[in-house]
Design a protein around this motif. Structure first.
Motif, PDB file in Angstrom:
ATOM      1  N   TYR A  90      20.474  29.429  35.465  1.00 53.09           N
ATOM      2  CA  TYR A  90      21.796  29.485  36.077  1.00 53.09           C
ATOM      3  C   TYR A  90      21.652  29.857  37.538  1.00 53.09           C
ATOM      4  N   GLU A 129      25.377  26.673  34.820  1.00 50.68           N
ATOM      5  CA  GLU A 129      24.580  27.175  33.702  1.00 50.68           C
ATOM      6  C   GLU A 129      24.009  26.001  32.946  1.00 50.68           C
ATOM      7  N   GLN A 155      17.583  32.085  31.416  1.00 46.16           N
ATOM      8  CA  GLN A 155      18.117  32.577  30.150  1.00 46.16           C
ATOM      9  C   GLN A 155      17.327  32.018  28.979  1.00 46.16           C
ATOM     10  N   SER A 174      18.414  37.947  35.993  1.00 44.76           N
ATOM     11  CA  SER A 174      19.030  37.549  37.255  1.00 44.76           C
ATOM     12  C   SER A 174      18.230  38.062  38.434  1.00 44.76           C
ATOM     13  N   LYS A 193      19.420  37.159  29.678  1.00 43.93           N
ATOM     14  CA  LYS A 193      19.605  36.590  31.016  1.00 43.93           C
ATOM     15  C   LYS A 193      18.890  37.486  32.014  1.00 43.93           C
TER      16      LYS A 193
END
Length: 169
Positions: free
Chosen positions: A99, A85, A114, A129, A127
């Protein structure tokens, strides 16, 4: 085809306070110690905070017997997850970072972005993903399973952060 999901953790604290908490090794060490109740081994592998921002490398081991049956069909050993991260230097408007997570001989990839930014009631850490699994026939099911578990992880981390800041700020 990769799947994406965004999760926003809302904090009643200023963004600078959340950033300051994550800028201390103790924050991460205590979080990993708390996760050992779910995983047999959790550790901070590396931590750095300097003029370029912060970076932390975390490693968690999840026993194969703790994995959902679908994941057990793909992974024949305990799952060792290494997550990196980072957040750039603190910016009062928006602090950006990224990350990644990797599993040795894992069937896919996970990466994300993020942003920590102020809100009227404190701040938000968003965040986003992206998960990609390279196993034919089960890829979409595994991707969805990973995203659901990732949201659970982010929720647990947000609860931890709120509690840690309340006790240590």
């Amino acid at each position: 085809m990769a799947r994406r999901l965004s999760y926003s953790a809302r904090y009643p604290y200023p963004a600078e306070q959340v950033y300051a908490a994550q800028s201390t090794p103790r924050y991460w060490d205590e979080m990993m110690a708390g996760f050992e109740m779910f995983s047999p081994k959790c550790e901070v592998v590396d931590f750095a905070c300097d003029d370029s921002g912060l970076k932390v490398v975390l490693r968690q081991t999840i026993g194969r017997d703790q994995l959902p049956s679908l994941a057990q069909t793909v992974l024949k050993k305990d799952m060792i997850i290494t997550r990196e991260e980072s957040l750039g230097i603190f910016d009062p408007d928006v602090t950006k970072g990224d990350y990644t997570a990797s599993i040795p001989a894992g069937p896919g990839s996970l990466k994300g972005w993020q942003e920590l930014f102020p809100t009227d009631s404190g701040c938000t850490l968003r965040k986003t993903s992206e998960v990609k699994v390279f196993v034919p026939f089960v890829a979409s099911k595994l991707e969805q399973l990973m995203l659901v578990n990732l949201v659970d992880l982010f929720r647990a981390e947000a609860a931890y952060a709120k509690d840690w800041i309340a006790k240590n700020a």
